[in-house]
Motif scaffolding. Structure first.
Motif, PDB file in Angstrom:
ATOM      1  N   CYS A 187      -6.358   1.073   5.425  1.00 54.76           N
ATOM      2  CA  CYS A 187      -6.139   2.477   4.934  1.00 54.76           C
ATOM      3  C   CYS A 187      -7.670   3.169   5.134  1.00 54.76           C
ATOM      4  O   CYS A 187      -7.948   3.779   4.049  1.00 54.76           O
ATOM      5  N   CYS A 205      -0.249   3.026   4.027  1.00 56.84           N
ATOM      6  CA  CYS A 205       0.756   2.355   5.590  1.00 56.84           C
ATOM      7  C   CYS A 205       1.840   2.053   4.815  1.00 56.84           C
ATOM      8  O   CYS A 205       2.085   1.107   6.400  1.00 56.84           O
ATOM      9  N   CYS A 218      -6.100   0.257  -0.531  1.00 52.31           N
ATOM     10  CA  CYS A 218      -6.099  -1.167   0.488  1.00 52.31           C
ATOM     11  C   CYS A 218      -7.217  -1.107   1.143  1.00 52.31           C
ATOM     12  O   CYS A 218      -7.485   0.649   1.956  1.00 52.31           O
ATOM     13  N   CYS A 233       0.718  -0.758  -0.386  1.00 51.82           N
ATOM     14  CA  CYS A 233       0.306  -0.563  -0.234  1.00 51.82           C
ATOM     15  C   CYS A 233       1.090   1.050   0.229  1.00 51.82           C
ATOM     16  O   CYS A 233       1.576   1.440   0.899  1.00 51.82           O
TER      17      CYS A 233
HETATM   18 ZN   LIG Z   1      -2.654   0.571   3.447  1.00 49.09          ZN
END
Ligand SMILES: [Zn+2]
Length: 318
Positions: free
Chosen positions: A202, A186, A199, A183
């Motif tokens: 997130c 993150c 993602c 991702c």
């Molecule tokens: Zn993420």
């Protein structure tokens, strides 16, 4: 006794996986390529090869992605140029991933099954290959794969995998893998799933997806390891590799001759070997006429050269 198997491109050659220097030719020299892919070639020729027509087809894929990663790093975030660059890199990686899909390779060979059957508890595999040849050989022989990453997934999935395989072999993919993504927000790494572009970790408290930069991108790493500055998982697996190499009793190098450009790998192998408190046996399976110059400079106590290509070694040696 702990053994570390270090796999390079020579391991996957029997399955038909292209070498790094053949990848761009395979992608761009096809008659059936799309307009978008033809435009990508023109763009690469213009930006990396002084506008030389088909210049990129002669280049090494890993060198090209290393250079594109640097461009990305130095470009203005969220600028129009950056978005174009990201789109081109994504398309290039998508084409590369499609070349290495298991249905494009001939990986159900006896040499891979023989290799899997040689493995025992305590063994570890380090590989520079992005393909899934070794994973599929292990699974065909009822061995699980442990990427040494924290991969998010349902606990039930994990339990069923643990029951299915009595032994899971650690497989460290030092340059990433075609079945993994990360991702961009993150930086967590997870297995790629069809159609998932954002993602799912997130999310804001109101369960909406974070607005920006939470896209999933292929976890494919150029040998410069430039991505290691942002990806903790990548730093972690290289550290795990160092730890295992520095404790191994035996190192078996298959299809890897330590190219001059792999400076970080040379440093990893050198540092791990110097840190090892006991003598290490180093065996090389690199064909009948291997160039051992660079490996010999690291392992001055000696290398045992089998003189065999991987397929012969796997089938002949018990
Ligand atoms: Zn993420």
């Amino acid at each position: 006794m702990s053994r570390v198997f270090l796999l390079g491109s020579g391991f996957s050659v029997a399955a038909g996986a292209p070498l790094s220097r053949e990848v761009l030719k395979k992608i761009f020299a096809r008659d059936s390529k799309t307009f978008e892919v033809a435009q990508l070639e023109t763009w690469l020729d213009r930006h990396l090869f002084h506008n030389r027509s088909h210049g990129c087809q002669q280049a090494d894929f890993e060198e090209v992605i290393s250079r594109l990663e640097l461009f990305e790093h130095y470009s203005e975030p969220a600028s129009k140029d950056r978005r174009l660059l990201e789109a081109k890199v994504n398309l290039l990686l998508k084409e590369f991933i499609s070349l290495l899909q298991p249905d494009k390779l001939r990986d159900k060979l006896s040499c891979y099954d023989s290799f899997a059957r040689k493995l025992r508890p305590g063994d570890l595999i380090l590989t520079f290959n992005y393909d899934l040849v070794v994973e599929r050989a292990l699974e065909r022989n009822n061995l699980g794969v442990d990427y040494q990453l924290f991969l998010p997934g349902s606990p039930l999935d994990r339990e069923s995998t643990a029951i299915r395989f009595q032994l899971r072999i650690p497989v460290i993919k030092l340059h990433g893998s075609i079945n993994l993504v990360f991702c961009t927000r993150c930086y967590s790494v997870r297995e790629a799933s069809a159609g998932a572009l954002l993602c799912n970790q997130c999310r804001n408290p109101d369960r909406s997806l974070a607005k920006e930069s939470s896209t999933l991108r292929p976890f494919l790493i150029a040998p410069t390891l430039f991505k290691s500055y942002s990806l903790p998982d990548l730093r972690r697996i290289w550290y795990t590799a160092y730890n295992c190499l520095s404790r191994a009793q035996e190192l078996i190098i298959i299809g890897y001759s330590l190219p001059a450009a792999d400076i970080l790998t040379a440093q990893l192998l050198d540092f791990a070997h110097r840190s090892c408190p006991h003598p290490q046996k180093v065996t090389v399976v690199n064909g009948p006429h291997p160039d051992l110059t660079r490996l010999q400079s690291l392992y001055i106590q000696g290398i045992s050269n089998t003189g065999l290509a991987f397929a012969d070694w796997a089938n002949l040696i018990p």
